[in-house]
Design a protein around this motif. Sequence first.
Motif, PDB file in Angstrom:
ATOM      1  N   CYS A  65       0.853  -1.185   0.000  1.00 15.31           N
ATOM      2  CA  CYS A  65       0.000   0.000   0.000  1.00 15.31           C
ATOM      3  C   CYS A  65       0.899   1.249   0.000  1.00 15.31           C
ATOM      4  O   CYS A  65       1.871   1.321   0.754  1.00 15.31           O
ATOM      5  CB  CYS A  65      -0.886   0.005   1.242  1.00 15.31           C
ATOM      6  SG  CYS A  65      -1.805   1.536   1.460  1.00 15.31           S
ATOM      7  N   MET A  81       0.165   4.075   1.071  1.00 15.47           N
ATOM      8  CA  MET A  81      -0.029   4.927   2.265  1.00 15.47           C
ATOM      9  C   MET A  81       0.534   4.265   3.526  1.00 15.47           C
ATOM     10  O   MET A  81       1.277   4.872   4.272  1.00 15.47           O
ATOM     11  CB  MET A  81      -1.532   5.165   2.505  1.00 15.47           C
ATOM     12  CG  MET A  81      -2.191   5.972   1.451  1.00 15.47           C
ATOM     13  SD  MET A  81      -2.385   7.684   1.920  1.00 15.47           S
ATOM     14  CE  MET A  81      -3.778   7.567   2.989  1.00 15.47           C
ATOM     15  N   CYS A  82       0.152   3.000   3.765  1.00 14.26           N
ATOM     16  CA  CYS A  82       0.481   2.379   5.063  1.00 14.26           C
ATOM     17  C   CYS A  82       1.517   1.251   4.945  1.00 14.26           C
ATOM     18  O   CYS A  82       1.866   0.645   5.960  1.00 14.26           O
ATOM     19  CB  CYS A  82      -0.785   1.844   5.727  1.00 14.26           C
ATOM     20  SG  CYS A  82      -1.449   0.402   4.902  1.00 14.26           S
ATOM     21  N   CYS A 119      -4.599   0.868  -0.084  1.00 13.66           N
ATOM     22  CA  CYS A 119      -5.328  -0.348   0.290  1.00 13.66           C
ATOM     23  C   CYS A 119      -6.714  -0.045   0.859  1.00 13.66           C
ATOM     24  O   CYS A 119      -7.013   1.086   1.244  1.00 13.66           O
ATOM     25  CB  CYS A 119      -4.501  -1.184   1.268  1.00 13.66           C
ATOM     26  SG  CYS A 119      -4.553  -0.601   2.959  1.00 13.66           S
ATOM     27  N   CYS A 142      -6.813   1.441   4.435  1.00 17.93           N
ATOM     28  CA  CYS A 142      -6.642   2.894   4.511  1.00 17.93           C
ATOM     29  C   CYS A 142      -7.962   3.584   4.175  1.00 17.93           C
ATOM     30  O   CYS A 142      -8.355   4.554   4.815  1.00 17.93           O
ATOM     31  CB  CYS A 142      -5.548   3.371   3.558  1.00 17.93           C
ATOM     32  SG  CYS A 142      -3.911   3.031   4.197  1.00 17.93           S
TER      33      CYS A 142
HETATM   34 ZN   LIG Z   1      -3.004   1.093   3.397  1.00 16.16          ZN
END
Ligand SMILES: [Zn+2]
Length: 261
Positions: free
Chosen positions: A10, A12-13, A30, A33
């Motif tokens: 992902c 972001m995370c 994902c 998120c």
């Molecule tokens: Zn994520």
Amino acid sequence: MTDDEYLKRCSMCILPETTPNITFDKDSVCNFCHSHVKVQYEGESKLRELLYSYRKDSSKYDCVLGISGGRDSSYTLLKLVKDYHLKVLAVNYENPFTDPQAKTNIENAVEALNVDVVSFKLKNNIHEKTFKHNFTSWLREPSPAAIPMMCIACKLILPNVIKYAKKYDVGCVVTGGNPYEYISFKRELLNVSTDDNYMNLLTKSFGIKGFGGIANEMLKNPLYCHPMCIPTMVTGFLYGNPYSFGPRFLSPNINLNSDFL
Ligand SMILES: [Zn+2]
């Protein structure tokens, strides 16, 4: 060569594509998120108001606190006594796997804060027995989703804490926790989305609705259905967390303030 050359993550995370039930959008963000809801805190004054509404001059205690000797419950005890001046009964489950340091922490905390503490054990060594049985059963048919079966005896902690609240006519049970240790992966492994509401979560977790859940794990490995484990599982189903049937319908007068921190 690193994992990242093989695994999609992902953006972001950084959760990898091997995470159960993960999906990615076109920007590689994902689903976790997307579905993440930031904790909405209602503020300390609201918390005080809620706690004070359970104070009774006639009762020996204002609230019951589950205490483990760990960081969260120890801090919660300090806060309830020092900042909110509540009469607290600390209730400790003497887990057979408890670290001696945790016991020392509890003794020090209740002595320093002049708080009453009661400890209870589960009868007939049920924790050790169910753990051993489910662990050896799991080894026959290893499955990540069935790992929580090892800890079914922990589901008996809350009903025992509630017993003390009833015994002392206390309307408020407090536990300490924090959102950073939220164990959503257990649901994902059972094919239950973190987005599901309570009833869906319950019915899917136990395989009553849809395919998956604990029922599915038990079908795959019937060794879990040992007569020694069934009463523990049923009690856990009814009373295992503040949102389950027992606390909601059988003890409606007791407010279970979880995730205090
Ligand atoms: Zn994520």
